[in-house]
Every structure is written in structure tokens, then in C-alpha cells.
Design an enzyme around this catalytic site. Sequence first.
Site, short mmCIF file in Angstrom:
data_model
loop_
_atom_site.label_atom_id
_atom_site.label_comp_id
_atom_site.label_asym_id
_atom_site.label_seq_id
_atom_site.Cartn_x
_atom_site.Cartn_y
_atom_site.Cartn_z
N THR B 72 0.83 -1.20 0.00
CA THR B 72 0.00 0.00 0.00
C THR B 72 0.87 1.26 0.00
OG1 THR B 72 -1.76 -1.19 1.12
CG2 THR B 72 -1.81 1.22 1.28
N ASN B 151 -5.14 -9.52 -8.01
CA ASN B 151 -5.22 -10.26 -6.76
C ASN B 151 -6.49 -11.10 -6.62
OD1 ASN B 151 -5.92 -7.37 -6.75
ND2 ASN B 151 -6.82 -7.81 -4.74
N SER B 199 5.37 -6.50 -1.93
CA SER B 199 5.04 -6.60 -0.51
C SER B 199 5.42 -7.97 0.03
CB SER B 199 3.53 -6.37 -0.33
OG SER B 199 3.19 -6.39 1.03
N THR B 237 13.32 5.06 10.81
CA THR B 237 14.32 4.06 11.18
C THR B 237 14.01 2.77 10.42
OG1 THR B 237 14.48 5.04 13.36
CG2 THR B 237 15.31 2.80 13.13
N CYS B 325 -20.50 -8.68 1.16
CA CYS B 325 -20.69 -8.95 2.58
C CYS B 325 -19.38 -9.22 3.30
CB CYS B 325 -21.62 -10.13 2.77
SG CYS B 325 -23.32 -9.65 2.45
C1 LIG Z 1 -2.43 -6.25 -5.96
C2 LIG Z 1 -2.21 -5.72 -4.58
N1 LIG Z 1 -1.74 -4.48 -4.41
C3 LIG Z 1 -1.51 -3.95 -3.19
C4 LIG Z 1 -1.76 -4.67 -2.05
C5 LIG Z 1 -1.50 -4.03 -0.74
O1 LIG Z 1 -0.41 -4.63 -0.09
P1 LIG Z 1 -0.22 -4.49 1.50
O2 LIG Z 1 -1.40 -5.14 2.12
O3 LIG Z 1 1.06 -5.18 1.78
O4 LIG Z 1 -0.19 -3.04 1.82
C6 LIG Z 1 -2.27 -5.99 -2.18
C7 LIG Z 1 -2.60 -6.83 -1.01
O5 LIG Z 1 -3.27 -6.49 -0.08
C8 LIG Z 1 -2.50 -6.52 -3.47
O6 LIG Z 1 -2.97 -7.75 -3.63
C1 LIG Z 2 11.28 12.59 18.23
C2 LIG Z 2 11.25 11.60 17.10
N1 LIG Z 2 10.27 11.70 16.18
C3 LIG Z 2 10.19 10.83 15.16
C4 LIG Z 2 11.09 9.80 15.01
C5 LIG Z 2 10.93 8.88 13.85
O1 LIG Z 2 10.53 7.59 14.27
P1 LIG Z 2 10.77 6.33 13.35
O2 LIG Z 2 12.23 6.19 13.16
O3 LIG Z 2 10.16 5.20 14.08
O4 LIG Z 2 10.08 6.59 12.04
C6 LIG Z 2 12.14 9.68 15.95
C7 LIG Z 2 13.17 8.62 15.88
O5 LIG Z 2 13.82 8.36 14.90
C8 LIG Z 2 12.21 10.60 17.02
O6 LIG Z 2 13.17 10.52 17.94
#
Ligand SMILES: Cc1ncc(COP(=O)(O)O)c(C=O)c1O
Ligand SMILES: Cc1ncc(COP(=O)(O)O)c(C=O)c1O
Lengths: 393, 393, 145, 145
Positions: B72, B151, B199, B237, B325
Amino acid sequence: MQKIYFDNAATTSMKKEVIDAMMPYFTESFGNPSSIYEIARENKKALDESRDKIAKLLGADSKEIYFTSGGTESDNWAIKGIADVYKDKGNHIITSSIEHHAVLHTCEYLEKNGFEVTYLPVDEYGQVNPKDVEKAIKDNTILITIMYANNEIGTIQPIEEIGKIAKEKGVIFHTDAVQAVGHIPVDVKKANVDLLSLSGHKFHGPKGVGALYIRKGIKIKPLLHGGAQERGRRGGTENVPGIVGLAKALELAVENMEENNKKMIELRDYIIKGVTEKIEHVKLNGHPTNRLPNNINFTFDFIEGESLLLLLDMKGIYASSGSACTSGSLDPSHVLLSIGLPHERAHGSLRITIGDENTKAEADYFLEVLPSIVQRLRDMSPLYEEYKKQKNR
Amino acid sequence: MQKIYFDNAATTSMKKEVIDAMMPYFTESFGNPSSIYEIARENKKALDESRDKIAKLLGADSKEIYFTSGGTESDNWAIKGIADVYKDKGNHIITSSIEHHAVLHTCEYLEKNGFEVTYLPVDEYGQVNPKDVEKAIKDNTILITIMYANNEIGTIQPIEEIGKIAKEKGVIFHTDAVQAVGHIPVDVKKANVDLLSLSGHKFHGPKGVGALYIRKGIKIKPLLHGGAQERGRRGGTENVPGIVGLAKALELAVENMEENNKKMIELRDYIIKGVTEKIEHVKLNGHPTNRLPNNINFTFDFIEGESLLLLLDMKGIYASSGSACTSGSLDPSHVLLSIGLPHERAHGSLRITIGDENTKAEADYFLEVLPSIVQRLRDMSPLYEEYKKQKNR
Amino acid sequence: MMYSKKVMDHFMNPRNVGEIENASGVGEVGNAKCGDIMKIYLDIEDNIIKDVKFKTFGCGAAVATSSMATEMVKGKTIQEAMKITNKAVMEALDGLPPVKVHCSVLAEEALQAALWDYAQKNGIEIEGLKPPKSGDHHHIPENDE
Amino acid sequence: MMYSKKVMDHFMNPRNVGEIENASGVGEVGNAKCGDIMKIYLDIEDNIIKDVKFKTFGCGAAVATSSMATEMVKGKTIQEAMKITNKAVMEALDGLPPVKVHCSVLAEEALQAALWDYAQKNGIEIEGLKPPKSGDHHHIPENDE
Ligand SMILES: Cc1ncc(COP(=O)(O)O)c(C=O)c1O
Ligand SMILES: Cc1ncc(COP(=O)(O)O)c(C=O)c1O
């Protein structure tokens, strides 16, 4: 050689209990929670329970917790999602100059797209003045985003007061609480926040999973459009193992917070005292008392941070620095510059962020090796040479 | 009771080798790859190696692989990121009517923000006609996004041809290959694509981690602004354990693809033959041959999909349906409607997506229980009653 | 970022750290604002660099390039020293991460600044030597996107 | 989505599935387009619902609410049957997921349509009974955002 991990603000090790809680969802119970059959229902249940748990620990309602891929996504979503909804009402956003890049760069992006952003200054300790927030609010202000606690210098912001002002003025308030959640008590109601970001790997949970608290009634556009997951607000197959780990980690962190923090504050202050006693020309950055229990940040005059880190690394000590050289950018930490450090001193910073697993023996070892490392670098430094010459004159 | 998992297009179980590969990065080697000390370097190395591995398996260069939180995010990033860069050059996007919601809802969002989107129709098998793509291209077309394989009905699109047209016309081409990667051979160069989403959890890797291939030279705006990770294009991160798991899973999938697919196609065709022989008023949806090795999609007249799923669930068989559904929406699958099924028949669909772990014995059990389940629902159905009355007239 | 073994060796055990009293030439480049300053002292006799010392405020690569550059010029003639480019220093260190290339440039510049100082003091001219640049020495690695 | 045990019981073992030949009243509501059709047959004698059968095309909840609604009216007077609301059916099933509430509405409507058919055929008027609606029966659960 012993290894001492002193970089818990960068990321943390995962607790065994957290891994154990995740494991079943990697294997037997791997279904897609959106499906209707049995193994998917188990997954759905784990998802619901994790959401309930996190909500409770933050004083929120389950329906107010939305899972994301981490702090960065939560910050981006909160800021862009609100900006997108209210762009016709106003285009002004208030933030601070010491936010994490996930907030700052998002604000800069919005600036390039027709928004106006006020970057509030901070005082020498890194605190935002709530009065400055109040003064900055204009008719077209749609969002205030101020971090709960700073990742570099550990300073805790007056979030409740800022939240109260935001509420009175009817402006939506987001806080990046990535460094606060799991470390200090955070209650979304008490804090008067409308949106709050958190990230699992900062409190011994898994990487790549976080959450955004969105108060009931707040309108927000999705950042990740897709399936109907997360009440239609964030698409993507749910990372169930990660979410279960996130909830477990937060539960452990909150349960043990009081005890851990008592121990960590003691260790923190022990290190601060030791360093300032043993080494000359050193300055503690951040607020002396109103700081995260795990955060220590020093500036050592005349030396550069990366060199310091490398020499500490050679001694098995893992820490971090606001030096430009460690980030690959040209400027040292914007946080250190914001609290008024000149460039050369900002380059010489050392951040030690402890965890509940660190011991006094480790602190002692650090205090033993640090002075000679600092001296060695100073002896090599033309700045120190100059300083000594000037002093002897 | 035996449990038969027939919903591998929704998500897959994780392979033991994948979990084993991830484990060290949960515990000992947990550092933040952006840091400079020893344990962080180990992490950086794992990250680099995973990137190299994935690049190689896709025929790409390491610098062209960007990690995300899943399909996604990859889809949202590709589409919005390109739209954002080229919005001044043009505002027209071409896609198909059978895309995943991660693409469709993103396109709909852009439509509300000044973009014009052409949703190309598909034929009765769910295939996009490359000629239609060519005809749809206008001076202001900035992006074509057509999925690699569907899908729901498993139909594989003529991606190479579409890619060739896009190249000739100088239009950027993205493909959502979430269902294709790890299942059929995918080579970004051969496919002539500029961007490609994948994915992990769709090929026995972890949930919450994916990647976006961005061809060298393609300009794109970040979707997640923040730190300098992923060459400054995607903050956050890095989810090192997840990324290591993603690479391992893709490696296993590609290594064993030929063998697995031979087995799966056999099983797939065995089930298709069995069902169509044993049950009346049934139709295979999707392309008869040009379909994913794991995909089977039937419409059973006179009955509704969710009921069918529940009764299969009671027999330990886990499958999925395009019934409204099951999704909580009012309309049945947009894919089934797009290939021309009337609403009532779209409601009666059953999707079986097999994995390499499924056996002929499981297929036999399914073929044994399915006819009586279908009959039972038909006996309860007023539509079937009507049909019989009309036939007897 | 990862340093080569050679870089780490020269960082951990830097050669020629120190000052030379009454040096024949001293060159200082970089500035504290940018996080690196290199100061090189030369002792030149009969056109030969008899001794060389340095002091550096900067990252691991800054220290290592200073150390390597001083090693490379020691005992050399001025003309030989003039041929030592940042590329040569980098190669001698088995390479540097892209963001650290500017450190090797700094080392070359510090050396040339010291030679310039020597030339100025002695009223001689060294072929190919230009006056030291002042200001920002940073060479930002280009983004390939 | 998760169904209660009661719902699953009525789905797996639906009561009163079938047709009644020459029924006193027949009601059919919903449409295939939306994915559910319910058809209820009533056998009414002396104002008492002596027998009731149903056929349903639809999801688990549609089948379960049909089954429960028919159980609830069996043996009741017409007036008693008129009091059976979708809420009562839902409660008897220990609740339904929000997205499935419309199924219980459908069951109520099917029952009333059958009663209307009976009333029409017999030229009587049943207090409170309105003619069956046609067209879209869906009650979309409101989004609370
Ligand atoms: C064709 C397709 N695109 C995108 C996605 C989204 O992937 P994810 O669920 O890893 O975000 C999926 C599955 O849910 C998918 O089958
Ligand atoms: C204050 C703060 N905000 C945002 C982030 C971003 O978080 P993440 O690395 O999980 O995306 C961090 C750490 O990297 C952080 O210390």
C-alpha cells in the site's frame, strides 16, 4: 571486551517477552485480519486486544488508535492529513525549531505547497515558551505541532499548557511523542492533545510499527489510501506480529516505568556528575531537571563528535553525536544550534541515552575511559592549542 | 479437524528460514543502521545485503530499491510521488478498472485534487488491451499505473507491451506487482517499468515491509519525509529484521519458483477441473491460462459468497470471496463487475489461492465437501427456486 | 558510513601529530563552523621536507587523511610534495566514504597552504602553487538523482 | 467481523428453511444486486401463524436473521408478529456486527411483506402495517468520524 549500549534514543533492543508475544503471529496465527475465517479471527482478536491495550495505556479510546509503520509515518500523516482537510480554512502551521526531521521536513514540504509555517524558537534549555505559541496563533492557524520530548537533548516540553492554549483557541494540536511514550507518563487527555505519534522501537518494541492517536471527532485525510483497514483511514494489510509486539512493549514499559525511571535517573545523574567533575570545558545540553530519564547530552569544547564516537566505539561504548559528520550533512544538529551553541561547539557533542539494562558498573567504565579519550582528541586539536596559547598569554 | 489454508493471495505463512534469518536482528544485532558504531554497522551491512539481494532478483540495481512498509505504501508513494513532481507538466493518469484499492483509492484522491484519471476497461478475462493504453495517452499524461497480476482473478497483464508503449511515448510507468513478485518471473528491465511495488507478506515474508523499485533517473517526491534513510527519499528508522526477512523470502521464492509453480499449476488445474465437473452453474473467473499459478476464482450461481466461506470455514477450509458482505461495503468486487459479471453473480464468487504447502489430498478433501455445501446453499436460495421453476415451465 | 582498515589505523594511531616550533611553513585550512580544521607544520631544509606535524579538529577521516598526507610528504622534495593530490591520499587510505571525500581535499589544501606560507616567508615561488582559498572548503558530494 | 454463537447456530442449523405451497402470504424483499434476498412464506389460520418457512440468498447474518425471525413468529397472532422488530431479532441473536444490522431490518421487512400479502389477499387491514418498500433496503451504518 564489554559492549555498552548507550544509544537508546536511536533504537532499543527488543525485550524477550515482546519477541515471545510476537512469535505465534509469525507462524500458526498468520491470517489476514480482514478475512472471516477462523485463523483470521484469531488475528483480528490479537489486533483488537493490542489496540485496546495501547488505548488504555495512553488514556485513549480504542477507536482513537491507528497503527502505522512508525514515528515518521505517524508524523507525516498527522501533519499532512490535517493540512489536507483544513487547507481551505487556513494555511498556517506552528511548530518549533527543534522538532525531529519527520516533522520539520514535512513542514518544509508543506511550505513549498502554499502553507505558511512558524518555527518557534526555544530557550537555552530547549524549551518552547507557551506564550510564544499563543502569540503565534493567527486566524488562519490550522495546526500546532510541538514534540513531547526532544530526541537529542531530552528536554520535555510544557505540552499540557500548550494543549490548553490550543484548545482555548480552537486550533488542532499534534505532538510527536516518539521519545516520550514508554519513557515518561503520557496521557492524551491530560496532555490536551488531538493527535499523538509514537514508535515501537523506541521502547524495546519492534521496528517498523507505530501508532497515531487521533482524538474522536478530529477529521483527517488518509496518507496511505487503500483497503478498509484501520477504520478506512490507513490502508495496508495489518502488521499483526508488529502490532502485538508494540502493545506488549508499551505494556511492559508502562508497568515498569516508575521503577526503571528511578534507577535510570540515578544513573543519568551519576554520569552527569562524574563527567562534569572529571573533565574541564564540558557543558550539559538540555534542561537540567526537566529532561527524559534516559538522556545525557554534553558538549566537549575543542573536539569533534565523530572522532569521539569512534574512540568510544573502540572501547565498546556505543553512543551518538550531533556532529554534522555523523549525519553526512554539512551542519551540525539543528537542535544544538537552536539552543544557542555555536557551530564548533555543536560539532563536539556527545549523546548518551541509557536503558533499563545499563548498570552502574558500565557507567564507571565509561567514566574511566572518557577523560583520556577527550584529552587525546584535545591534544590533537588546533583549537585547543590556540586556547592554551591565549590562556598563557 | 484438518485446516486447509487456501487464501495465499490475502497473506501467507512465514517460512521457517525467513524467521530464522530475522531473529538475530531482533536481539543481538538491533542497532540503528544510521549510527556509526559496531553493532550499527552490522545492521547496515544486513540492510545493504538485503537491498543487493532484492535488486539482483528483480534485475535491478541496488540503488533502485527503496524499502517501505508494504504494498500500500509503495503504491501510494509511486503514484503521489510522481504526480507531485510532474503536476506542472501534466495532470493525466492512466490506470485500469481492476486495480487494487491501494491504487484505485489513491487515484480517486488525486482526482479530487485536480488530476484527471482514465480507468481503462478490461476484457471478460480481466486483461487490459495495450492498444487502449496507447489510445488513452494524451499530451498531459504523466503516469500509467497498471497492475502486474490481479489479486482476485489472477489474470496477468501484458506488462512488457504496455511498458514498451509507455517508453515510446515517454510516459512514466508504474506497476503494482504485489501479487506477481515471488510468484512469477519478474524482471524490471524486461518488463519496461519505471516503478514497481512489492510486498513481503505475499510471498511468505513478513507483514509490514515492502519495497518500491524506482528506476535510476526517475524523479519522485518522498511520501514519508524525515531522516536521511533510503537515500533521503523515505524517512524512518529502517525495519532491519523485516527487510532481512523480505530479502530472504524473495530469495527462497525465486529459487524454488519453477518447481513450486509446476506443482501449483497442476494442483490449480486439478481443482478447476474437479469443481467444474462436479458442480453445475459454475464459471471460472479470470484468464483460462494466462493466470497466476496460485489463483482459482469461481462464481457459483444462486448463492452468496460469505455463506459459502462460513460453511467452508466450518470444514476447516479458509478461502475468500468477492462478495460485498465480506468487505463490509455495499457493492461486490469491482474486479468481478469489471469483467462483466452481474451483481448477483459477483456476490457468489469464491477465491482459492493455493501455496506451495498445499497438497493433492487437501484438494481432494475440498472437492469432496464443496458440492454438498453449494447444494445446501442453493436449496436455501430463492434464486435457485425461481430458476428451477422457470426451467420446469 | 564505514571506514577502511587503513583509515581506522591512521585514525587510531595517527602519525606526526604535534607542532613544530619555528616551523618553516604553517598552513591552516577549514573552519570550526564546518566541523574540521587542519593545521600542518613543515620543517623544510634544502628544498626537502625534513619534518612534518599536524593538528586536526575533525572526524575520523579528517584525522586519517592528515596523518596519511603528512606521512606521504615526509622526506620528499617540495616538487614531489606538490604532486600529492587528495586522490593520492584517498587511494593510500584504501578509499573514503563519499561524504568524506572533502576531508582528503582539506588535507591537500592544508599541505599547500603550509608550502605557500614557506614560499611567502622565503620570497620564493613554487611552480603550480596557488594561494590558499579561504572560506568554505566543503565539496558536497553530488546527488545522483 | 465476528458472529455470536447464536448467529452461527442459526446459520449452521437454520430453522424453517423451505417453501409453503399455497401459502397464506408470501413476502420477498431485498435484491440480488445488493447480495441479499429474503422470501418468507406464512401459513395463517384464525389469525394465528401456524407455520412459516423461508428461503434466503445472502450472508451468514441474512440466513440467521431469517431463521430467528421465523422462529419468533411461529405460533404467534398476527398482532404479536407485528411487534417483532429488527431489534428484537438482533437481540435474540445476541447481537450482530454493525455492518450486518441491515440483515435484521431485511428480516423484519420480509415478515411484514408476507403479512401485507396475506392482508391484501384476504382484504383485511392489519393495524400498523405499511406496504412493503421496494428498491434499496440497505441501511448503511453511519460513520462516526
Ligand atoms: C495487488 C495488490 N496491491 C496492493 C496490495 C497491498 O499490499 P499491502 O497489504 O502489503 O499493503 C495488495 C494486497 O493487499 C495486493 O494484492
Ligand atoms: C522525536 C522523534 N520523532 C520521530 C522519530 C521517527 O521515528 P521512526 O524512526 O520510528 O520513524 C524519531 C526517531 O527516529 C524521534 O526521535
